[in-house]
Write a protein that holds these residues in place. Structure first.
Motif, PDB file in Angstrom:
ATOM      1  N   THR A 119       0.704  -1.198   0.158  1.00  0.00           N
ATOM      2  CA  THR A 119       0.092  -0.076   0.060  1.00  0.00           C
ATOM      3  C   THR A 119       0.816   1.281   0.164  1.00  0.00           C
ATOM      4  N   GLY A 120       2.177   1.277  -0.009  1.00  0.00           N
ATOM      5  CA  GLY A 120       3.078   2.272   0.022  1.00  0.00           C
ATOM      6  C   GLY A 120       2.968   3.229  -1.234  1.00  0.00           C
ATOM      7  N   ASN A 121       2.921   2.250  -2.522  1.00  0.00           N
ATOM      8  CA  ASN A 121       2.848   3.243  -3.596  1.00  0.00           C
ATOM      9  C   ASN A 121       1.257   3.694  -3.878  1.00  0.00           C
ATOM     10  N   ILE A 122       1.253   4.647  -4.180  1.00  0.00           N
ATOM     11  CA  ILE A 122      -0.151   5.313  -4.356  1.00  0.00           C
ATOM     12  C   ILE A 122      -0.418   5.361  -5.796  1.00  0.00           C
ATOM     13  N   THR A 123      -1.779   4.709  -5.895  1.00  0.00           N
ATOM     14  CA  THR A 123      -2.519   4.445  -7.047  1.00  0.00           C
ATOM     15  C   THR A 123      -3.228   5.718  -7.494  1.00  0.00           C
ATOM     16  N   VAL A 124      -2.850   6.056  -8.770  1.00  0.00           N
ATOM     17  CA  VAL A 124      -3.779   7.140  -9.127  1.00  0.00           C
ATOM     18  C   VAL A 124      -4.762   6.776 -10.296  1.00  0.00           C
ATOM     19  N   VAL A 125      -5.935   7.281 -10.326  1.00  0.00           N
ATOM     20  CA  VAL A 125      -6.835   6.815 -11.404  1.00  0.00           C
ATOM     21  C   VAL A 125      -6.605   7.633 -12.420  1.00  0.00           C
ATOM     22  N   ALA A 136      -7.115   0.005 -13.271  1.00  0.00           N
ATOM     23  CA  ALA A 136      -6.438   1.229 -12.299  1.00  0.00           C
ATOM     24  C   ALA A 136      -7.693   1.371 -11.236  1.00  0.00           C
ATOM     25  N   ILE A 137      -8.781   1.416 -11.577  1.00  0.00           N
ATOM     26  CA  ILE A 137      -9.735   1.816 -10.633  1.00  0.00           C
ATOM     27  C   ILE A 137     -10.213   0.561  -9.719  1.00  0.00           C
ATOM     28  N   ILE A 138      -9.965  -0.498 -10.313  1.00  0.00           N
ATOM     29  CA  ILE A 138     -10.014  -1.867  -9.145  1.00  0.00           C
ATOM     30  C   ILE A 138      -8.934  -1.605  -8.284  1.00  0.00           C
ATOM     31  N   ALA A 139      -7.537  -1.458  -8.654  1.00  0.00           N
ATOM     32  CA  ALA A 139      -6.552  -1.323  -7.784  1.00  0.00           C
ATOM     33  C   ALA A 139      -6.581  -0.195  -6.715  1.00  0.00           C
ATOM     34  N   TRP A 140      -7.191   0.905  -7.310  1.00  0.00           N
ATOM     35  CA  TRP A 140      -7.376   2.075  -6.385  1.00  0.00           C
ATOM     36  C   TRP A 140      -8.446   1.691  -5.357  1.00  0.00           C
ATOM     37  N   THR A 141      -9.351   1.171  -5.746  1.00  0.00           N
ATOM     38  CA  THR A 141     -10.561   0.708  -4.643  1.00  0.00           C
ATOM     39  C   THR A 141      -9.898  -0.077  -3.607  1.00  0.00           C
ATOM     40  N   LYS A 142      -9.400  -1.289  -4.096  1.00  0.00           N
ATOM     41  CA  LYS A 142      -8.576  -2.086  -3.341  1.00  0.00           C
ATOM     42  C   LYS A 142      -7.947  -1.332  -2.120  1.00  0.00           C
ATOM     43  N   GLN A 143      -6.783  -0.524  -2.704  1.00  0.00           N
ATOM     44  CA  GLN A 143      -5.810  -0.016  -2.045  1.00  0.00           C
ATOM     45  C   GLN A 143      -6.497   0.819  -0.728  1.00  0.00           C
ATOM     46  N   LYS A 144      -7.644   1.651  -1.157  1.00  0.00           N
ATOM     47  CA  LYS A 144      -8.354   2.633  -0.463  1.00  0.00           C
ATOM     48  C   LYS A 144      -9.026   1.566   0.647  1.00  0.00           C
ATOM     49  N   VAL A 185       4.711  21.091  -2.502  1.00  0.00           N
ATOM     50  CA  VAL A 185       5.062  20.695  -3.515  1.00  0.00           C
ATOM     51  C   VAL A 185       3.822  21.007  -4.719  1.00  0.00           C
ATOM     52  N   PRO A 186       4.036  21.117  -5.755  1.00  0.00           N
ATOM     53  CA  PRO A 186       3.211  21.489  -6.792  1.00  0.00           C
ATOM     54  C   PRO A 186       1.948  20.459  -6.815  1.00  0.00           C
ATOM     55  N   LYS A 187       0.732  20.849  -7.002  1.00  0.00           N
ATOM     56  CA  LYS A 187      -0.505  20.114  -7.033  1.00  0.00           C
ATOM     57  C   LYS A 187      -0.601  19.012  -8.224  1.00  0.00           C
ATOM     58  N   THR A 188      -0.481  17.997  -8.121  1.00  0.00           N
ATOM     59  CA  THR A 188      -0.693  17.034  -9.081  1.00  0.00           C
ATOM     60  C   THR A 188      -1.753  15.803  -8.704  1.00  0.00           C
ATOM     61  N   PRO A 189      -2.343  15.131  -9.524  1.00  0.00           N
ATOM     62  CA  PRO A 189      -3.126  13.991  -9.242  1.00  0.00           C
ATOM     63  C   PRO A 189      -2.222  13.186  -8.185  1.00  0.00           C
ATOM     64  N   ALA A 190      -1.174  12.992  -8.139  1.00  0.00           N
ATOM     65  CA  ALA A 190      -0.505  11.994  -7.192  1.00  0.00           C
ATOM     66  C   ALA A 190      -0.525  12.616  -5.868  1.00  0.00           C
ATOM     67  N   THR A 191      -0.176  13.878  -5.883  1.00  0.00           N
ATOM     68  CA  THR A 191      -0.175  14.486  -4.434  1.00  0.00           C
ATOM     69  C   THR A 191      -1.532  14.737  -3.848  1.00  0.00           C
ATOM     70  N   GLU A 192      -2.731  14.703  -4.715  1.00  0.00           N
ATOM     71  CA  GLU A 192      -3.815  14.994  -4.140  1.00  0.00           C
ATOM     72  C   GLU A 192      -4.478  13.470  -3.816  1.00  0.00           C
ATOM     73  N   GLU A 193      -3.990  12.462  -4.481  1.00  0.00           N
ATOM     74  CA  GLU A 193      -4.510  11.140  -4.117  1.00  0.00           C
ATOM     75  C   GLU A 193      -3.575  10.867  -2.755  1.00  0.00           C
ATOM     76  N   HIS A 194      -2.565  11.359  -2.376  1.00  0.00           N
ATOM     77  CA  HIS A 194      -1.518  11.091  -1.416  1.00  0.00           C
ATOM     78  C   HIS A 194      -2.433  11.866  -0.207  1.00  0.00           C
ATOM     79  N   VAL A 195      -2.755  13.049  -0.351  1.00  0.00           N
ATOM     80  CA  VAL A 195      -3.625  13.691   0.566  1.00  0.00           C
ATOM     81  C   VAL A 195      -4.795  13.155   1.143  1.00  0.00           C
ATOM     82  N   ASP A 196      -5.457  12.594   0.049  1.00  0.00           N
ATOM     83  CA  ASP A 196      -6.938  11.821   0.321  1.00  0.00           C
ATOM     84  C   ASP A 196      -6.460  10.539   1.150  1.00  0.00           C
TER      85      ASP A 196
END
Length: 199
Positions: A119-125, A136-144, A185-196
């Motif tokens: 779960t250390g790697n952030i999955t971005v949709v 990707a959406i399946i992996a994202w959901t499972k990780q969440k 750091v600049p806002k990116t999908p990965a940083t947004e997902e990380h915060v979430d």
């Protein structure tokens, strides 16, 4: 009937064994383990006393590696079936009461969660038009769900005194440090997902 003891050559034997134990958590290759798994499946408030007594009886006759396998099964169920997290946390408490080494199993499982469950790697949709969107959406959901389940179960374990306050304080510090770093750091999908994910 004395419990057979296994000589443990090093203090990190749990860390060495856990990767394999987590991979085999659903395998049915040992009659006693299968019976413990079946008992956990049937665990309810009404059946708790009898089924836990059966599990403890199995643990009495087996070695440390079997206990680690049982506590790992319990941990895995606790994080995957959050509706039953309070009952499974009670079971962990009672197993640790009879087998104090189970507390070290738990501390190792909690400490290695990101590694054991990847779960250390952030999955971005990606965009819904991307070819790999469905996977990707399946992996994202499972990780969440895994992360949320971990939070719920560790909270239940902590409320029973099974997770040390220092460990919980470390989690809070990690979250606050990561949030502080993320806002720099600049806002990116990965940083947004990380915060979430942190929230």
């Amino acid at each position: 009937h004395a419990k057979p003891r296994r000589e443990v050559p090093d203090t990190n034997w749990r860390e060495s064994a856990l990767g394999d134990v987590v991979r085999k958590v659903r395998e049915k290759d040992d009659g006693d383990y299968d019976e413990v798994s079946a008992a956990l499946n049937k665990l309810s408030k009404q059946t708790y006393a009898k089924l836990l007594a059966d599990i403890l009886a199995k643990l009495e006759t087996r070695d440390d590696l079997f206990r680690l396998r049982v506590t790992t099964l319990l941990f895995d169920r606790g994080i995957r079936q959050t509706f039953f997290a309070p009952l499974l946390a009670d079971a962990f408490r009672d197993i640790a009461g009879a087998h104090p080494d189970a507390l070290q199993d738990l501390d190792t499982q909690v400490g290695m969660f990101d590694t054991l469950y990847d779960t250390g790697n952030i999955t971005v949709v990606p965009s819904s038009t991307d070819a790999g969107f469905d996977e990707a959406i399946i992996a994202w959901t499972k990780q969440k769900e895994l992360k949320r389940g971990f939070d719920v179960y560790v909270g239940e374990l902590y409320s029973r005194g099974l997770v040390h306050e220092d460990r919980m304080a470390g989690f809070v510090k990690t979250v606050l440090d990561a949030l502080a770093e993320t806002v720099r750091v600049p806002k990116t999908p990965a940083t947004e997902e990380h915060v979430d994910a942190l929230v």
